[in-house]
Structures are given as structure tokens and as C-alpha cells.
Design a protein around this motif. Structure first.
Motif, short mmCIF file in Angstrom:
data_model
loop_
_atom_site.label_atom_id
_atom_site.label_comp_id
_atom_site.label_asym_id
_atom_site.label_seq_id
_atom_site.Cartn_x
_atom_site.Cartn_y
_atom_site.Cartn_z
N VAL A 172 59.89 -0.87 7.73
CA VAL A 172 58.69 -0.56 6.92
C VAL A 172 58.64 -1.50 5.86
CG1 VAL A 172 56.90 0.70 5.82
CG2 VAL A 172 58.05 1.45 8.01
N ASN A 173 59.95 -1.29 5.03
CA ASN A 173 60.06 -2.24 3.86
C ASN A 173 59.97 -3.72 3.81
OD1 ASN A 173 62.61 -2.89 4.59
ND2 ASN A 173 63.68 -1.59 3.40
N LYS A 174 59.85 -4.27 5.00
CA LYS A 174 59.79 -5.85 5.31
C LYS A 174 58.38 -6.20 5.15
CE LYS A 174 63.88 -6.11 6.06
NZ LYS A 174 64.94 -6.79 5.15
N PHE A 175 57.30 -4.99 4.82
CA PHE A 175 56.24 -5.31 4.90
C PHE A 175 55.43 -4.86 3.80
CE2 PHE A 175 57.18 -5.01 9.34
CZ PHE A 175 56.58 -6.18 10.11
N HIS A 176 54.15 -5.39 3.28
CA HIS A 176 53.37 -5.05 2.18
C HIS A 176 52.02 -4.45 3.00
CE1 HIS A 176 55.86 -6.41 -0.72
NE2 HIS A 176 55.92 -7.68 -0.21
N GLY A 177 51.30 -3.70 2.15
CA GLY A 177 49.86 -3.09 2.72
C GLY A 177 49.90 -1.70 3.03
N SER A 178 49.39 -1.42 4.16
CA SER A 178 49.07 0.11 4.44
C SER A 178 50.58 0.51 5.23
CB SER A 178 48.02 0.27 5.52
OG SER A 178 47.89 1.60 6.06
N LYS A 179 51.16 1.38 4.39
CA LYS A 179 52.30 1.88 5.34
C LYS A 179 52.22 2.79 6.36
CE LYS A 179 55.01 0.20 1.97
NZ LYS A 179 55.70 -1.09 2.28
N ILE A 192 60.98 -20.73 0.02
CA ILE A 192 61.42 -19.35 0.66
C ILE A 192 61.44 -18.19 -0.32
CG2 ILE A 192 62.68 -17.79 2.57
CD1 ILE A 192 60.95 -20.02 3.76
N PRO A 193 62.35 -18.10 -1.17
CA PRO A 193 62.38 -17.21 -2.19
C PRO A 193 61.24 -16.60 -2.98
CG PRO A 193 63.58 -18.94 -2.83
CD PRO A 193 63.16 -19.45 -1.76
N VAL A 194 60.44 -17.63 -3.34
CA VAL A 194 58.99 -17.35 -3.97
C VAL A 194 58.11 -16.79 -2.90
CG1 VAL A 194 56.83 -18.43 -4.98
CG2 VAL A 194 59.37 -19.41 -5.56
N PHE A 195 58.35 -17.27 -1.63
CA PHE A 195 57.23 -16.72 -0.49
C PHE A 195 57.47 -15.13 -0.55
CE2 PHE A 195 56.50 -20.64 2.27
CZ PHE A 195 56.02 -21.43 1.02
N GLN A 196 58.88 -14.89 -0.48
CA GLN A 196 59.44 -13.44 -0.27
C GLN A 196 58.74 -12.46 -1.33
OE1 GLN A 196 60.17 -13.82 2.73
NE2 GLN A 196 61.93 -13.71 3.26
N ILE A 197 58.48 -12.79 -2.37
CA ILE A 197 58.15 -12.04 -3.56
C ILE A 197 56.52 -12.34 -3.63
CG2 ILE A 197 60.26 -11.85 -4.37
CD1 ILE A 197 59.43 -13.63 -6.78
N PHE A 238 40.74 -3.61 15.67
CA PHE A 238 40.84 -4.84 14.93
C PHE A 238 42.61 -4.92 15.25
CE2 PHE A 238 37.38 -2.79 12.84
CZ PHE A 238 36.50 -3.90 12.77
N CYS A 239 42.81 -6.07 14.99
CA CYS A 239 44.60 -6.45 15.10
C CYS A 239 44.87 -7.68 14.28
CB CYS A 239 45.05 -6.42 16.38
SG CYS A 239 44.15 -7.89 17.32
N GLY A 240 46.26 -7.73 14.05
CA GLY A 240 46.91 -9.00 13.47
C GLY A 240 46.26 -9.11 12.08
N GLU A 241 46.17 -10.08 11.32
CA GLU A 241 46.06 -10.18 9.84
C GLU A 241 45.02 -9.74 9.22
OE1 GLU A 241 46.23 -14.17 6.78
OE2 GLU A 241 45.91 -14.26 8.85
N LEU A 242 43.93 -9.48 10.43
CA LEU A 242 42.92 -8.87 9.58
C LEU A 242 42.97 -7.55 9.07
CD1 LEU A 242 39.76 -9.22 9.28
CD2 LEU A 242 39.44 -8.53 11.70
N LEU A 243 44.06 -6.62 9.51
CA LEU A 243 44.37 -5.59 9.01
C LEU A 243 45.23 -5.67 7.85
CD1 LEU A 243 45.65 -3.95 12.53
CD2 LEU A 243 43.61 -3.21 11.41
N ASP A 244 45.23 -4.78 6.89
CA ASP A 244 45.87 -4.45 5.56
C ASP A 244 47.48 -4.39 5.91
OD1 ASP A 244 46.37 -4.78 3.06
OD2 ASP A 244 45.62 -2.65 2.48
N VAL A 245 48.01 -5.48 6.41
CA VAL A 245 49.58 -5.61 6.75
C VAL A 245 49.88 -6.97 6.37
CG1 VAL A 245 51.29 -5.23 8.12
CG2 VAL A 245 49.58 -3.61 8.07
N ASP A 246 50.88 -7.36 5.64
CA ASP A 246 51.53 -8.79 5.59
C ASP A 246 52.96 -8.46 5.40
OD1 ASP A 246 51.62 -9.62 2.39
OD2 ASP A 246 50.36 -8.04 2.82
N GLY A 247 54.06 -9.36 6.07
CA GLY A 247 55.01 -9.28 6.09
C GLY A 247 55.96 -10.36 5.07
N ILE A 248 57.18 -10.32 5.00
CA ILE A 248 57.84 -11.45 4.33
C ILE A 248 58.12 -12.36 5.42
CG2 ILE A 248 58.73 -9.84 2.63
CD1 ILE A 248 61.66 -10.02 4.49
#
Length: 424
Positions: free
Chosen positions: A57-64, A257-262, A394-404
Motif C-alpha cells: 500500500v505504501n507504494k501508492f498515494h490516494g485512497s488507502k 526518476i527520484p523526482v518522480f518518486q516524490i 470506474f477503474c484505472g487512473e480515474l480512481l483516486d490512486v496513483d503509484g510511484i
């Protein structure tokens, strides 16, 4: 009348279509670009890093809640197994999973063949103009008895999709249109108006996995420089995340990449009006004491009239070194043998702890994904079904989830596409 219509033939839409059709549903897949899987082809520099064995889970941002529920139903091992069944064996590079061919085109081709095998009706180059709902009545043994006819009926919602190529009807609808990242590849926000007309609300899409415009260095002088560095985000004075990798310096600021990750937390913070800066360590292989000692030793052993820049030649890219020396306040023309202890400390600070002020993310056209999306409170986090309209998913990027970076955003696409396609 289709059993299900899916709007969007990106990663999550393709997975949803394959899953629904494999369960016997009559499926139509609508895509407004001229072909399917356009964004997949661009992933992993064309090699398609489609998942990662270090999945949490900690590899993602958004709705836990969404992330936790999703990964519990379809995780990286399920993804590897799914693609193996499609004839795509996995290549494992230290946990980063690619198709053995190292070609994203292989993944798209596998989906194309699978959709043909399952008789999915794929329609490309089609624009959605309106989404309407209407009631339909079907026989269903699970529904309540109708006393007038003594037959069992189920009142459901029917979805009518108006397009520039006619109208299509289905019992259920899956929307997988993405947000606004990389609009040339399909995710351009053109369906937002129709989604909002259905009563749903979309959190403002914010660029993620992107570079940032910054102040604090003369970036025009160091544009094009790449180096290993550690970058740490500081939001309203609090350090939040850090990452090490190849930093890219551009005329506008920082990328790589290091900038993308944060990037996700920084984009969200900037949108809220918070103060954001990044601390850059341009020599993470050295501790502060080691670098300070190295500079001192070089000064002591330099017996000729070499300038400071000449004395430190080879430590960093020459353009970058000159800029960091300038930022330290020590004259680059100063003779290396004349450096003081304070000079050495200033140079160490500049190389190891340069702070740049972050002004804004680059636009969505330069972002790999976007943060934000449909408000999670409007969705059943277990099934991804709308709480407003039964049979709408709904699925994919349209949901409130984005990963590193590292296969996490594609994993979320496969995960959410599979869950929506199951239509529990």
C-alpha cells in the motif's frame, strides 16, 4: 443490447473487457483514439514494466481504502499469472517485472488477440457525446415477486451511450477513460462533463510522475546535466519523502526518476498553497564528513596554483560543479591550496544540501500519471461500483490512486480493471 460497455481501451479498460468477456458477458469496448493500448506502448521506455514483486500500500498515494481492498483481490502474482496465460512470460529484473520480450507491443498484441478470442466488440476512433440512463425490466429469480403477474422482475438501470457513430446500450457500464496525463495518448479529460452529469464529482487532476519548475540554481547553465543524487521534499518546513537515483537538470528545474518518486505529495501540496522545496544531495556516495575531508585533503596536497575548480576537477560534472561553487560563496578563482576550513564547510554544504524552491509541476502533457480522480466516498471500495448508479463502475487512473515508478500504476490498472470487470 450489450451486457457491459467499457469506455477507454487503456490498461484498465483492456483488463476490464477481458475479464468481463471471460465470464460470458457480451462486451463492447469504446476508444476515442485510433487504436487500443496507446499509453501501454509508452510505458517503461517501450519495455512495459507491468508490475513489481515489492507490492504494498505504501507504494501508492490516494485512497488507502481503495488500494488496500484492490490489492487484496488482485495482486502482482495474479498479474504475472494472467499474462502468462496470455502467452507473456515474465522477466524479473530485481523485482521489476517486464514481458520476456522486453516489448510493450507484446502486451498490447496479447490483449488484442484475447479480445478477438472472446468476441469483444472493439470500436476505435469513436467520440462519446452523452451518457444517459433509463430503467429496464428483466426476469431475475433473485428479485421480489410481482404480484400482478406472479413473475419475478428486476428493475435495473440501462445505459445508453451516444457517440458520433451512433448509440449503444448496455446493462452495465465501466468507465476507464483516465484523467489528463499524456493527453496525446488518450487521457484528455473529454469525458469529465458526462461523468459529472451522472452526479459524480472529480477531484482536480494534478500532474504526478513529472518534473518541477524551480528557483535556487541557475538552471539554464546546468540544463542537460544528469547525475546520481538524493532529493528530499520539504513541505511547510517538514521533510516528507526522499529518493535516490539519476537526477535530470533542465532549464526549468528538476526531473528524473527520484523526482518522480516524490512528485505526488509535492503536486498536492502546491495545489493547496503550501510552501514546497527540495533539498538536493549531489554526492550521496559521500557523507558530509567524507566530502569535507576530501576537499581538505585536496587543498593540502595541492602545491601549485590550481584554481578551486581545477582542484576539484572530476568530482562532479564541470557545469554543475561551477554552479555549486558559485552558490557556496567561495570564489571559483581562489587557489585550491588557500582554502580555509570555513570554505571547505561551505563547499560541502552546497554540494550536499542545496535547497531549491519548487514553484509548480510541469503540465499534464509531461506527466506519466495524474493524482486525483472520482471521489472515493461515491464508490464502493470493494467492487468499484458507483453508489449513485447501480451497474456503473470506474477503474484505472480515474480512481483516486496513483503509484510511484516501477510498475505500480500499471498494477493498479490491472487490479482495478479486473475488479470492475468482475462486476460483483
Amino acid at each position: 443490447m450489450y451486457d457491459v460497455i467499457i469506455i477507454g481501451a487503456g490498461a484498465s479498460g483492456l483488463m476490464a473487457a477481458a475479464t468481463a468477456a471471460s465470464k460470458g458477458a457480451r462486451v463492447a469496448l469504446l476508444e476515442h483514439k485510433d487504436d487500443i493500448g496507446k499509453k501501454i506502448l509508452a510505458t517503461g521506455n517501450g519495455r512495459c514494466n507491468f508490475t513489481n514483486t515489492d507490492m504494498s500500500v505504501n507504494k501508492f498515494h490516494g485512497s488507502k481504502a481503495l488500494i488496500k481492498n484492490g490489492l487484496s483481490q488482485f495482486n502482482y502474482a495474479d498479474t504475472i499469472r494472467f499474462f502468462k496465460e496470455l502467452g507473456i512470460p515474465a522477466y524479473n529484473n530485481a523485482g521489476y517485472i517486464y514481458p520476456n520480450s522486453r516489448q510493450a507491443a507484446s502486451v498490447v498484441a496479447a490483449f488484442r488477440m484475447e479480445l478477438m478470442r472472446l468476441h469483444v466488440d472493439v470500436k476505435t476512433g469513436i467520440s462519446i457525446t452523452e451518457i444517459k440512463t433509463a430503467g429496464i425490466t428483466t426476469k431475475d429469480a433473485k428479485s421480489a415477486a410481482n404480484p400482478a403477474t406472479n413473475k419475478k422482475t428486476d428493475n435495473r438501470t440501462c445505459y445508453c451511450i451516444q457517440t458520433d457513430k451512433g448509440s449503444f446500450k448496455s446493462k452495465r457500464l465501466i468507465i476507464a477513460c483516465g484523467l489528463t496525463a499524456s493527453p496525446k495518448l488518450g487521457s484528455d479529460g473529454s469525458l469529465f462533463r458526462q461523468i459529472e452529469a451522472l452526479g459524480h464529482h472529480i477531484q482536480k487532476p494534478l500532474p504526478a510522475l513529472c518534473g518541477f519548475s524551480c528557483d535556487g540554481l541557475n538552471f539554464k547553465k546546468i540544463t542537460g546535466v544528469r547525475c546520481d543524487a538524493t532529493v528530499a521534499s520539504v513541505i511547510d518546513g517538514q521533510m516528507t519523502e526522499q529518493n535516490t537515483g539519476e537526477l535530470q537538470l533542465a532549464d526549468y528545474g528538476i526531473s528524473g526518476i527520484p523526482v518522480f518518486q516524490i512528485s505526488s505529495l509535492m503536486s498536492r501540496a502546491l495545489d493547496k498553497g503550501q510552501r514546497v522545496k527540495v533539498i538536493i544531495d549531489f554526492l550521496p556516495a559521500f557523507s558530509d564528513d567524507e566530502l569535507n575531508g576530501y576537499i581538505k585533503d585536496r587543498s593540502i596536497t595541492t602545491t601549485d596554483n590550481r584554481s578551486l575548480n581545477e582542484m576539484l576537477n572530476g568530482l562532479l560534472n564541470n557545469k554543475l560543479l561551477l554552479e555549486l561553487v558559485h552558490k557556496s560563496g567561495v570564489s571559483p578563482d581562489k587557489k585550491g591550496r588557500l582554502l580555509t576550513d570555513d570554505d571547505c564547510k561551505s563547499l560541502t554544504r552546497s554540494i550536499k544540501h542545496t535547497a531549491v524552491s519548487v514553484k509548480k509541476p510541469r503540465g499534464a502533457e509531461f506527466a506519466q500519471v495524474c493524482a486525483g480522480g472520482i471521489y472515493t466516498k461515491e464508490i464502493d471500495v470493494r467492487t468499484l461500483e458507483s453508489k449513485i448508479h447501480p451497474g456503473l463502475y470506474f477503474c484505472g487512473e480515474l480512481l483516486d490512486v496513483d503509484g510511484i515508478c516501477g510498475g505500480y500504476n500499471l498494477q493498479w490498472a490491472w487490479t482495478s480493471g479486473y475488479i470492475a470487470g468482475e462486476m460483483q
